[in-house]
Motif scaffolding. Sequence first.
Motif, PDB file in Angstrom:
ATOM      1  N   ARG A  33      15.328  27.195   2.740  1.00  0.00           N
ATOM      2  CA  ARG A  33      13.990  27.421   3.300  1.00  0.00           C
ATOM      3  C   ARG A  33      13.747  26.508   4.502  1.00  0.00           C
ATOM      4  O   ARG A  33      13.250  26.972   5.544  1.00  0.00           O
ATOM      5  CB  ARG A  33      12.938  27.167   2.222  1.00  0.00           C
ATOM      6  N   GLU A  57      23.365  24.482  -7.734  1.00  0.00           N
ATOM      7  CA  GLU A  57      22.659  25.543  -8.460  1.00  0.00           C
ATOM      8  C   GLU A  57      23.152  25.665  -9.898  1.00  0.00           C
ATOM      9  O   GLU A  57      22.358  25.868 -10.833  1.00  0.00           O
ATOM     10  CB  GLU A  57      22.828  26.877  -7.728  1.00  0.00           C
ATOM     11  N   ASP A  98      17.440  25.977  -2.876  1.00  0.00           N
ATOM     12  CA  ASP A  98      16.523  26.898  -2.199  1.00  0.00           C
ATOM     13  C   ASP A  98      15.683  26.177  -1.155  1.00  0.00           C
ATOM     14  O   ASP A  98      15.363  26.744  -0.102  1.00  0.00           O
ATOM     15  CB  ASP A  98      15.618  27.599  -3.217  1.00  0.00           C
TER      16      ASP A  98
END
Length: 423
Positions: free
Chosen positions: A145, A415, A141
């Motif tokens: 971002r 992930e 993430d």
Amino acid sequence: MRGLSAALVLILAGLIAGPIALTICLTGSLEERVETRKLTRSAKALQERIITLDSHVDIPPDYTFVPEHDPGRRTAMQVDLPKMHRGGMDAAFFIVYVGQGPRTPEGYAEAKAAALQKFTAIRRMAEELYPDEIELGLTPDDVRRIHAKGKKAALIGIENGYVIGKDLSLLQRYYGLGARYMTLAHIGHNDICDSSIPQARLGDARIEHGGLSPFGREVVAEMNRLGMMVDVSHISRASMMEAVRLSAAPVIASHSAVSVLGQHPRNLDDEQMKALAEAGGVLQVVAFSAYVRVDQARAAEEEGLRKRVARAAGDEHFSYIKHGKHQDFIEGMRDIGKRYKRASLEQFVDHIDHAVKIMGIDHVGISSDFGGGGGVEGWDNAAETVNLTAELIRRGYSDEDIEKLWGGNLLRVWEEVEARAAS
């Protein structure tokens, strides 16, 4: 007259055919140039929409501390921030690499110190020197971002489990510093597992552990617990297959090519690739010329050159990171390059094609090994990244496929490793 007429006909035919042939040649060349420009525009446009992630970029020991290794400048390094911007490389795993040394308390202490120095350098780049351009990423993430903000993402991987010695607790310390994968071994066996290339100078037998050692199994379990990806590049076939079976989370090969196209102990065979894919992992195909296009004669000359350069520098063994910028090495490689062809970008993509054929599009990615000897003609530094994307488009890969190859698959595995650790 009849002879003269025939000669005249031939002359006139030549005068007419010459310009026609030239026109055809120029037209073909123009068409190729137009097609290349079109592909490049498409590649640049695609790279603006996706995350382009290189899973293996080596750094020198004095990274960020001397001008020639300042990533914010235009340097001779294959990856610096200006080249990343120019070629559209959005993220990279910068590598904490330490070569295999003696398995003694002194050797472990030196390896740990060398590792900590590189952690410091990578974090210094992102947190102190160029925070407006590049940011440290600790999760998938974070990568997304940071990319959305228009910045580059610096990720950290460890190459060679030698840096933990026999101290399992160092894994947690390195994880806390940002390491998100670790290559279990490098060139030479260590306490974790056997290498694909034993080191005679270290007293290595051809086989030491026969795969993972008991300590190595503890290491894999601890990496699973932490959420650190297990990297099986460089390790022996038996070690790799055992790590894939043992790991509770998918594993990666952060920088390996395929052996059917390049018979080298560093490369993976089809059975290894299938096992990796069936376990949910990913092969990051490496653009290292000597692994993409194996040439024994060239390899022998390069080995001789490396030995001479290392000895001239007062060192027993050669390191790309330490000696790769020496003028004697550069000139020697230039001379070898005139007599032997390096692997081409097209040959590198042949390895990607084969990996996709064997493993499926969801289990293949891309790595360069820039800074550690990597590079092929056409993709020899970060500024040329768009060339690779253009070649993938030319071969018919869809935008979705290319997004997976350029980091999507690796982020998915990362992930899954995190999710397994959380559970």
